[in-house]
Motif scaffolding. Structure first.
Motif, mmCIF file in Angstrom:
data_model
loop_
_atom_site.group_PDB
_atom_site.id
_atom_site.type_symbol
_atom_site.label_atom_id
_atom_site.label_comp_id
_atom_site.label_asym_id
_atom_site.label_seq_id
_atom_site.Cartn_x
_atom_site.Cartn_y
_atom_site.Cartn_z
ATOM 1 N N THR A 1 9.329 3.035 2.415
ATOM 2 C CA THR A 1 8.641 2.542 3.616
ATOM 3 C C THR A 1 9.698 2.337 4.705
ATOM 4 N N VAL A 2 9.503 3.033 5.813
ATOM 5 C CA VAL A 2 10.445 3.001 6.932
ATOM 6 C C VAL A 2 10.031 1.887 7.895
ATOM 7 N N ALA A 3 11.010 1.210 8.470
ATOM 8 C CA ALA A 3 10.732 0.271 9.571
ATOM 9 C C ALA A 3 10.921 1.027 10.882
ATOM 10 N N THR A 4 9.826 1.241 11.610
ATOM 11 C CA THR A 4 9.910 1.966 12.879
ATOM 12 C C THR A 4 9.951 0.961 14.026
ATOM 13 N N LEU A 5 11.034 0.998 14.769
ATOM 14 C CA LEU A 5 11.242 0.041 15.852
ATOM 15 C C LEU A 5 10.904 0.724 17.181
ATOM 16 N N LEU A 6 10.273 -0.043 18.075
ATOM 17 C CA LEU A 6 9.704 0.512 19.306
ATOM 18 C C LEU A 6 10.199 -0.298 20.498
ATOM 19 N N PRO A 7 11.467 -0.147 20.853
ATOM 20 C CA PRO A 7 12.038 -1.048 21.865
ATOM 21 C C PRO A 7 11.452 -0.880 23.254
ATOM 22 N N GLY A 8 10.769 0.240 23.508
ATOM 23 C CA GLY A 8 10.084 0.381 24.794
ATOM 24 C C GLY A 8 9.032 -0.698 24.979
ATOM 25 N N ALA A 9 8.422 -1.145 23.869
ATOM 26 C CA ALA A 9 7.389 -2.189 23.957
ATOM 27 C C ALA A 9 8.014 -3.534 24.341
ATOM 28 N N GLU A 10 9.145 -3.839 23.725
ATOM 29 C CA GLU A 10 9.801 -5.110 24.083
ATOM 30 C C GLU A 10 10.307 -5.058 25.520
ATOM 31 N N PHE A 11 10.818 -3.887 25.929
ATOM 32 C CA PHE A 11 11.276 -3.726 27.313
ATOM 33 C C PHE A 11 10.116 -3.985 28.283
ATOM 34 N N ALA B 1 20.378 -4.595 5.295
ATOM 35 C CA ALA B 1 19.645 -4.787 4.037
ATOM 36 C C ALA B 1 19.333 -3.458 3.344
ATOM 37 N N GLY B 2 19.706 -2.341 4.001
ATOM 38 C CA GLY B 2 19.480 -1.032 3.387
ATOM 39 C C GLY B 2 18.139 -0.402 3.716
ATOM 40 N N VAL B 3 17.434 -0.972 4.705
ATOM 41 C CA VAL B 3 16.119 -0.440 5.081
ATOM 42 C C VAL B 3 16.305 0.763 6.009
ATOM 43 N N THR B 4 15.553 1.833 5.770
ATOM 44 C CA THR B 4 15.575 2.997 6.655
ATOM 45 C C THR B 4 14.857 2.643 7.956
ATOM 46 N N VAL B 5 15.532 2.910 9.069
ATOM 47 C CA VAL B 5 15.003 2.553 10.388
ATOM 48 C C VAL B 5 14.731 3.829 11.186
ATOM 49 N N ALA B 6 13.572 3.871 11.828
ATOM 50 C CA ALA B 6 13.246 4.935 12.788
ATOM 51 C C ALA B 6 13.081 4.309 14.160
ATOM 52 N N LEU B 7 13.294 5.124 15.190
ATOM 53 C CA LEU B 7 13.022 4.719 16.566
ATOM 54 C C LEU B 7 11.923 5.604 17.120
ATOM 55 N N ALA B 8 11.000 5.021 17.851
ATOM 56 C CA ALA B 8 9.942 5.804 18.488
ATOM 57 C C ALA B 8 9.584 5.155 19.815
ATOM 58 N N THR B 9 8.791 5.880 20.627
ATOM 59 C CA THR B 9 8.530 5.387 21.994
ATOM 60 C C THR B 9 7.369 4.404 22.086
ATOM 61 N N ASP B 10 6.353 4.524 21.183
ATOM 62 C CA ASP B 10 5.102 3.766 21.352
ATOM 63 C C ASP B 10 4.434 4.131 22.674
ATOM 64 N N LEU C 1 0.804 -1.220 0.000
ATOM 65 C CA LEU C 1 0.000 0.000 0.000
ATOM 66 C C LEU C 1 0.840 1.275 0.000
ATOM 67 N N GLY C 2 2.166 1.129 -0.052
ATOM 68 C CA GLY C 2 3.021 2.319 -0.053
ATOM 69 C C GLY C 2 3.030 3.045 1.279
ATOM 70 N N GLY D 1 13.097 -3.417 -0.998
ATOM 71 C CA GLY D 1 12.678 -3.161 -2.380
ATOM 72 C C GLY D 1 11.978 -1.829 -2.568
ATOM 73 N N THR D 2 11.676 -1.121 -1.458
ATOM 74 C CA THR D 2 11.046 0.200 -1.587
ATOM 75 C C THR D 2 12.099 1.313 -1.635
ATOM 76 N N ALA D 3 13.350 0.937 -1.888
ATOM 77 C CA ALA D 3 14.438 1.924 -1.898
ATOM 78 C C ALA D 3 14.167 3.033 -2.909
ATOM 79 N N HIS D 4 14.484 4.265 -2.497
ATOM 80 C CA HIS D 4 14.406 5.412 -3.417
ATOM 81 C C HIS D 4 15.498 5.267 -4.484
ATOM 82 N N SER D 5 15.206 5.710 -5.681
ATOM 83 C CA SER D 5 16.214 5.608 -6.742
ATOM 84 C C SER D 5 17.397 6.529 -6.478
ATOM 85 N N ASP D 6 17.216 7.578 -5.634
ATOM 86 C CA ASP D 6 18.333 8.495 -5.343
ATOM 87 C C ASP D 6 19.297 7.934 -4.309
#
Ligand SMILES: [Zn+2]
Length: 394
Positions: free
Chosen positions: A273-283, A298-307, A241-242, A262-267
């Motif tokens: 599509t960013v993978a947002t990781l929420l380690p507070g949830a696992e904690f 693998a070249g995926v853009t990763v974000a961190l957030a609190t959840d 769904l982009g 595979g959603t890598a920008h051509s630039d």
């Protein structure tokens, strides 16, 4: 036009183009005009300004961008946390407890909680915070949750599909119809994004696809909770769904990682599509952490957030999440700081925040430390000395 010079910066993280991923400059200064960064350069060449802040050699970073938080709720689930720490598993079922308390709360009670948590996060360096609905789960309660959220943040997300509320437990198709129909219509004026908790026990992939497509049809951007509690189709649905972001990503197959890559920008600037990781949830649920290293390699853009939410991750602290990401998820301190600033901005499809380059929004934090490394090196220590948001010292 009033100007402010942030001067005598020992280490400036710009996240701009540079020799290192953080675009670090040393002995630097930043000129702020109104709410924007007007100039970045060597302190020795700093222009004149109406006001000056001498940070005495400290580190300065872009403000944190927390792209995943659930702040509109009532009640407290400390007892559930204690039970989990005594050995009970997390199933997501406690969400309904918060739904009951949220429906019973007044607007002012909900507003006070949002403001308290938003203030708490601001003092810990968060200058942008996404806020989701998802504890109302009725037309009126979802609409008022988003109306209250929108008073505090432009990054608001309609999460009517958080869980199926008790009154629809035996007819989930009817609930999906409600979400896509009157609930979306009432929520959309206050929402920028739509989100679904796509997980066993919440919404299956067909329901999730239907709900997200309805949101897209009225102009909302897509993000989703995916692959938190077990493997599943959520991440690949997000890619299909982009989605701007798929959040949690704790249980990923090789195909999931390939789909994200595979959603890598051509630039060459990361993935769409960013993978947002929420380690507070696992904690807070004592669960295995997501493998950030695998995504980054693998070249995926990763974000961190609190959840930030009352059940599975009741922290508003981005520095805490950075420390967890470094210690438990094999991210370097630089990767974690980037993910908590520029990564969060990508997850919200914003290019005016998460960076300190000319033209960017003047959202800066001054550390009580000489380097960004201290955010992970000194966990639990309040290192945010000053926050400047929209060019205004807080
Ligand atoms: Zn969440």
């Amino acid at each position: 036009m009033s100007s402010l010079l942030v001067h005598n910066i020992g280490e400036l993280v710009t996240n701009g183009i540079g020799a290192d991923p953080l675009g670090i400059r040393r002995k630097a200064a930043v000129l702020v005009e109104e709410d924007r960064v007007a100039w970045v350069g060597p302190a020795a060449y700093a222009p004149a300004a109406d006001h000056r802040i001498d940070v005495g050699g400290a580190a300065v970073l872009p403000g944190f961008v927390d792209s995943h938080a659930h702040l509109v709720f009532a009640g407290d689930r400390a007892a559930e946390f204690a039970a989990r720490m005594a050995g009970e598993p997390y199933t997501g079922g406690g969400i309904r407890t918060t739904v009951g308390a949220t429906r019973a709360a007044t607007d002012d009670e909900l507003r006070a909680t949002v403001r308290r948590l938003r203030g708490e996060a601001l003092h810990q360096g968060t200058t942008t915070m996404e806020i989701k609905s998802g504890y109302g789960l009725s037309v009126a309660d979802e609409a008022r949750s988003l109306r209250i959220a929108a008073e505090t943040s432009p990054e608001t997300t309609f999460l009517g599909a958080h869980v199926v509320p008790a009154e629809y437990a035996d007819r989930p198709d009817d609930y999906v119809g409600l979400v896509c129909g009157p609930m979306l219509a009432a929520a959309a004026p206050y929402a920028k994004w739509i989100d679904v908790f796509c997980e066993r026990g919440a919404f299956d992939v067909d329901h999730a696809r239907a709900i997200l497509a309805c949101g897209q049809a009225v102009g909302l951007g897509v993000r989703l909770h995916a692959n938190q509690l077990g493997p599943g189709p959520g991440v690949q649905l997000g890619v299909e769904l982009g989605a701007a972001s798929v959040d949690h990503c704790t249980h990923l197959s090789d195909a999931d990682v390939e789909a994200l890559a595979g959603t890598a920008h051509s630039d060459g600037f990361g993935t769409r599509t960013v993978a947002t990781l929420l380690p507070g949830a696992e904690f807070s649920t004592r669960s295995p952490y997501p493998d950030a290293r695998r995504l980054l390699d693998a070249g995926v853009t990763v974000a961190l957030a609190t959840d930030c939410n009352p059940g599975s991750s009741y922290t508003s602290s981005m520095p805490f999440c950075i420390a967890l990401a470094v210690r438990e998820m094999r991210m370097t301190p630089a990767e974690a700081v980037w993910a908590a600033t520029a990564g969060g901005a990508r997850a919200l499809r914003r290019d005016d925040i998460g960076v300190l380059t000319p033209g960017a929004r003047a959202d800066l934090i001054v550390l009580d430390a000489p380097s960004h490394l201290h955010l992970a090196y000194r966990p639990g220590v309040p290192l945010i000395r000053q926050v400047i948001r929209n060019g205004v010292p807080q």
